[in-house]
Design an enzyme around this catalytic site. Structure first.
Site, mmCIF file in Angstrom:
data_model
loop_
_atom_site.group_PDB
_atom_site.id
_atom_site.type_symbol
_atom_site.label_atom_id
_atom_site.label_comp_id
_atom_site.label_asym_id
_atom_site.label_seq_id
_atom_site.Cartn_x
_atom_site.Cartn_y
_atom_site.Cartn_z
ATOM 1 N N LYS A 1 1.329 3.816 7.265
ATOM 2 C CA LYS A 1 0.809 4.810 6.213
ATOM 3 C C LYS A 1 1.134 6.284 6.478
ATOM 4 O O LYS A 1 2.064 6.296 7.149
ATOM 5 C CB LYS A 1 -0.946 4.872 7.075
ATOM 6 C CG LYS A 1 -1.703 3.615 6.888
ATOM 7 C CD LYS A 1 -2.020 3.353 5.300
ATOM 8 C CE LYS A 1 -3.051 2.062 5.318
ATOM 9 N NZ LYS A 1 -2.281 1.036 5.230
ATOM 10 N N SER B 1 0.816 -1.185 0.053
ATOM 11 C CA SER B 1 0.191 -0.222 0.054
ATOM 12 C C SER B 1 0.730 1.188 -0.035
ATOM 13 O O SER B 1 0.381 2.475 -0.186
ATOM 14 C CB SER B 1 -0.948 -0.095 1.260
ATOM 15 O OG SER B 1 -0.336 0.251 2.388
#
Lengths: 150, 424
Positions: free
Chosen positions: A101, A64
């Protein structure tokens, strides 16, 4: 199973591996005029780790953050002494696991964003218990990862 | 300017280390077992909340723990040692003077600011440690070590203090000292505590205020020192430099009993290898070596034996020490006993800085240097590539000998192959 070589533990008086900037070939006769100037080397520990006591390593699993240059299998250098700010790539603890993230602030709301269109952003307020565990400062990526994969 | 003494320690240190690097454990009850998965030595607050007590033998509570969903970890000293090192170096940076007292405790001496209040400093330090290494600490402040220790106890047990308590700034010191049972006074010892109880002295406050001559008559300087410390006078100053160790011991319980001489040799040899390594790390040589073994204290007949030999020339050379231990092991071994523990004790230690050379020395100086280089190389290899990378065949343990640690987490901060995973 074949494990790669373990590194030495992280210590204040860490071992230093100096890669000399220049090595003079041995030549008979006169000493090299450059010898006197080789007084330093590059210590990667010093380059990558500014706060040894608060630096931890984590291994990346997943894709991701690939657009941010962090690939599956990379070694992350995480410095917990840094205060997380929007824009930082952070390690968050969500649902009992480490998650990587980017911390983002939009319309006065904090988000955890992936750098990949397939992963929707996570609004922090929706979680009862979320912890920003540390700030990622480097990602060490092996360029020939297929040839030397674990 | 007045000096204050603080005791800083990690809350549930081992359990906190486990939880910190394994987020799936946070918020869950966790207990850590002693070496060889013996008994419970640390509990996370969640486990404490379930009423699990310290020191319980694992085999007795195994099923109960399972029923309650408690996560059980074998002790992982590579991890705790690394976290302890991080904690202490941070504390060193933020305290004026520090005495590292144990793996998770340190005494610190600090100046009181003009308004006398050290709590802002303590709260900041606590937040800093938590951010940097993720461990909760408690800080107790007083005028002496004994006071600091009591204050730390109060900081930890009474949640409104949020991990910080200053015995010197509180207006009702008597009230707090009254809440401390006599046995919880640091350094009192079982004997003195029993004597106090018999005299009706049940709390720290009563001990502080009792007539000193009685204490002196019974316990001499030790009693007076303790009382003075309770009154806030420093009798136990900071020990900045730990005195060099007088002896080094390596001993282990086995996962199953040893009955043959051959097996005992192997076990003792592996301890000697480890102990010699320790000596070299401490830059010391041993002048004498003791080997000991015993059966379980519950076994009948109970057997224990030890043997000692002096070394003509003090040494930290594994080969020399192995040779010396061979004869000793033979001396202490008796067949038909189920031995469950063995160890070696390196004694009469002296620093490698001053070596007495001796006419009896079998090595000339060139040989000696070669041996030293060999030891150094082996130590380096083992440090770099993990313990046991290169060793002596005498200590090669067959599977099943080593300590039991079935539930050990991995060396998450010290080996690249073991580092935790972050999902992205």
């Amino acid at each position: 199973m074949n494990f790669p070589k373990p590194l030495a533990p992280l210590r204040e008086n860490r071992p230093q591996l100096f890669i000399p900037l220049a090595i003079e070939c041995v030549s008979a006769g006169f000493p090299s005029p450059a010898d006197d100037y080789i007084n330093s080397g590059i210590d990667l520990n010093e380059e990558l780790i500014h706060n040894p006591t608060s630096t931890f390593f984590l291994r990346v699993s997943g894709h991701s953050m690939s657009n941010a240059g962090i690939q599956d299998g990379d070694l992350l250098v995480v410095d917990r002494s840094l205060n997380p700010h929007p824009g930082h790539i952070v390690i968050a603890v969500l649902d009992g696991a480490f998650t990587l993230k980017r911390l983002a602030l939009k319309n006065e709301t904090l988000y955890l964003e992936a750098d990949h269109p397939n992963y929707p952003p996570i609004e922090l307020w929706q979680y009862e218990d979320v912890q920003i565990w540390g700030v990622a400062v480097h990602s060490i990526h092996h360029l020939n990862s297929i040839a030397t994969s674990k | 300017m007045t000096q204050a003494m603080a005791l800083i320690d990690g809350n549930n240190f081992y359990a906190a280390c486990e939880q910190n690097l394994n987020p799936s454990l946070s918020g869950r009850p966790v207990v850590v077992l002693s070496n060889n998965d013996g008994c419970i030595v640390a509990r996370s607050p969640e486990a404490r909340g379930l009423g699990i007590s310290m020191g319980q033998p694992y085999f007795k509570v195994r099923h109960e723990l399972k029923r309650l969903g408690v996560v059980v970890c074998s002790s992982n000293y590579a991890l705790y040692g690394d976290m302890s090192h991080r904690l202490m170096s941070l504390l060193e940076k933020h305290c004026e003077q520090l005495e590292v007292y144990s793996i998770d405790e340190a005494f610190a001496q600090i100046h009181r600011p003009h308004d006398w209040d050290l709590r802002p400093w303590a709260r900041q330090l606590r937040a800093l440690i938590h951010q940097n290494i993720g461990l909760p600490i408690a800080i107790g402040i007083g005028s002496s070590k004994v006071q600091a220790k009591l204050a730390n106890h109060i900081a930890k047990t009474i949640s409104i203090h949020a991990g910080v308590f200053d015995l010197d700034i509180t207006k009702n010191q008597d009230f707090w000292l009254k809440t401390i049972e006599i046995e919880n006074v640091w350094g009192i010892g079982r004997q003195m505590a029993r004597w106090c109880r018999m005299k009706g002295i049940n709390t720290a406050q009563q001990l502080r205020d009792m007539p000193s001559n009685e204490l002196h008559a019974k316990f001499g300087v030790r009693g007076i020192r303790l009382q003075n410390e309770l009154r806030g006078k420093i009798c136990l100053p900071l020990k900045m430099i730990p005195p060099p160790k007088q002896q080094t011991c390596v001993s282990r319980s086995f996962s199953r009993p040893v009955t043959s001489l051959k097996e005992l040799h192997q076990v003792v040899s592996s301890h000697v290898i480890r102990a010699s390594e320790k000596l070299r790390k401490q830059k010391q040589r041993a002048g004498a070596i003791t080997v000991f073994t015993r059966t379980s204290p519950f076994s009948k007949p109970f057997y224990k034996q030890s043997a000692t030999t002096q070394l003509n020339i003090p040494s930290n050379d594994t080969s020399v020490l192995l040779k010396a231990s061979l004869g000793l092991t033979k001396q202490i071994f008796q067949p038909y006993h189920l031995l469950i523990k063995a160890g070696v004790l390196m004694q009469k230690l002296q620093s490698t800085d001053h070596l007495q050379s001796s006419l009896l020395d079998p090595y000339n100086s060139e040989d000696r240097q070669r041996r030293e280089r060999l030891m150094k190389t082996i130590d380096k290899l083992n440090e770099h590539y993990g313990n046991g990378t290169m060793s002596w065949a005498a200590g090669a343990l067959k599977q099943g000998w080593e300590m039991r640690h079935e539930r050990m987490s991995s060396a998450m901060t010290t080996q690249t192959t073991r580092i935790p995973i972050v999902h992205s």
